[in-house]
Design an enzyme around this catalytic site. Sequence first.
Site, PDB file in Angstrom:
ATOM      1  N   GLY A 146      -1.215  -6.048   1.515  1.00  0.00           N
ATOM      2  CA  GLY A 146      -1.676  -6.047   2.911  1.00  0.00           C
ATOM      3  C   GLY A 146      -3.157  -5.751   2.940  1.00  0.00           C
ATOM      4  N   ILE A 223      -1.483   5.837  -3.084  1.00  0.00           N
ATOM      5  CA  ILE A 223      -2.330   6.111  -1.909  1.00  0.00           C
ATOM      6  C   ILE A 223      -1.568   5.695  -0.642  1.00  0.00           C
ATOM      7  CG2 ILE A 223      -4.684   6.156  -2.840  1.00  0.00           C
ATOM      8  CD1 ILE A 223      -3.325   2.890  -1.576  1.00  0.00           C
ATOM      9  N   ARG A 225       2.480   6.661   0.720  1.00  0.00           N
ATOM     10  CA  ARG A 225       3.181   7.840   1.231  1.00  0.00           C
ATOM     11  C   ARG A 225       3.925   8.473   0.057  1.00  0.00           C
ATOM     12  NH1 ARG A 225       0.435   7.742   5.001  1.00  0.00           N
ATOM     13  NH2 ARG A 225       0.929   7.562   7.227  1.00  0.00           N
ATOM     14  N   GLU A 254       4.367  17.322   1.733  1.00  0.00           N
ATOM     15  CA  GLU A 254       3.001  17.845   1.883  1.00  0.00           C
ATOM     16  C   GLU A 254       2.996  19.049   2.832  1.00  0.00           C
ATOM     17  OE1 GLU A 254       0.617  14.509   3.156  1.00  0.00           O
ATOM     18  OE2 GLU A 254       1.111  13.362   1.383  1.00  0.00           O
ATOM     19  N   HIS A 272      -4.141  14.209   0.074  1.00  0.00           N
ATOM     20  CA  HIS A 272      -4.037  13.205   1.148  1.00  0.00           C
ATOM     21  C   HIS A 272      -5.387  13.002   1.826  1.00  0.00           C
ATOM     22  CE1 HIS A 272      -1.037  11.246   4.122  1.00  0.00           C
ATOM     23  NE2 HIS A 272      -2.143  10.549   4.024  1.00  0.00           N
TER      24      HIS A 272
HETATM   25  C1  8YV Z   1      -4.234   9.690   8.117  1.00  0.00           C
HETATM   26  C2  8YV Z   1      -2.842   8.298   6.624  1.00  0.00           C
HETATM   27  O1  8YV Z   1      -5.233   8.787   8.481  1.00  0.00           O
HETATM   28  O2  8YV Z   1      -3.767   6.766   8.148  1.00  0.00           O
HETATM   29  C3  8YV Z   1      -2.766   7.115   7.518  1.00  0.00           C
HETATM   30  O3  8YV Z   1      -1.653   6.504   7.551  1.00  0.00           O
HETATM   31  O4  8YV Z   1      -2.070   8.403   5.741  1.00  0.00           O
HETATM   32  C4  8YV Z   1      -3.868   9.354   6.727  1.00  0.00           C
HETATM   33  O5  8YV Z   1      -4.993   8.952   6.019  1.00  0.00           O
HETATM   34  C5  8YV Z   1      -4.736  11.109   8.205  1.00  0.00           C
HETATM   35  O6  8YV Z   1      -3.777  11.934   7.648  1.00  0.00           O
HETATM   36  C6  8YV Z   1      -4.974  11.479   9.671  1.00  0.00           C
HETATM   37  O7  8YV Z   1      -3.769  11.280  10.381  1.00  0.00           O
END
Ligand code: 8YV
Length: 306
Positions: A146, A223, A225, A254, A272
């Site tokens: 993606g 990078i 979840r 987390e 994260h």
């Molecule tokens: C969030 C993330 O941006 O954007 C996402 O899906 O996993 C994170 O980078 C950050 O935790 C703020 O919500």
Amino acid sequence: NAYLEQELDRRCRLFRLWEAPPEPDRRAEFLRANASSIRAVVPYAAHGVDAAMLDALPRLEIVASYSVGIDRVDLAACRARGVRVTNTPDVLTDDVADLAVGLAIAVLRKIPQADRYVRAGLWKSKGDFTLTTRFSGKRVGIIGLGRIGLAVAKRVEAFDCPINYYQRTKQEYPNYTYYPSVIELATNSDVLVVACPLNEHTRHIVNREVMEALGPKGALINIGRGPHVDEAEIVAALVDGRLGGAGLDVFEDEPNVPEALLSLDNVVLVPHVGSGTHETRKAMADLVLGNLEAHVSGKPLLTQVV
Ligand code: 8YV
């Protein structure tokens, strides 16, 4: 994010806004105290918006997530209640892709370990640091091509890395090799990057078999979840040496990280931080605010999901 809080207060006085605090008791208190006035919620990636919360907020109109991943927002429940949902795609793609490449190089070249080696005075007392593994030219396998997956591919092409990928539907990319399963992708890759959304199809998409297919010289980069990876299995595979290394930005529970990972020399762990730059978090906040203001003024939402 201080900028987001400040701007929400300044620009969205019409809405009684709050984040969904992760602690159940604090969240329950927020619902009781504010239920009649909340018309919008702004969850972070770590927060959830489920049917119970929607039922407790009869005036809720929009969930403007401060994240691109909305796996903790019950979209079907929002849709059924006519609650709109937005997220923050695109503005964080570069940072997350940069971090994926940075983690891959850090794992293979043992950069954090080398830094600690110098700081501990070991260069003087023990001599040269160990030899490590080259990144350039390694086969990079990407799960999910993606926005973020494609940005990773574009970056590693500059390192002369052959690019392989898996996703549920095959798309033609002239220079990238498609594999119809994650196992086959891992078997034919040296570095495996998780870049797909989290859903019922991708939970634990990196399981023991995938880790062993990647193998004792392979490195996993997550990078996406935490639940994309079977965390108990990756700890065991890294300890046993059945998986060569891992660069992890996300974890199943987390901010808790498995104790066994903390002492391993073949992992790089970060909290994260994929989208965690000044530039990106401001752009994400502006996108959240832009969606809320569009909603209030009856204009089309900027990044509508539901
Ligand atoms: C969030 C993330 O941006 O954007 C996402 O899906 O996993 C994170 O980078 C950050 O935790 C703020 O919500």
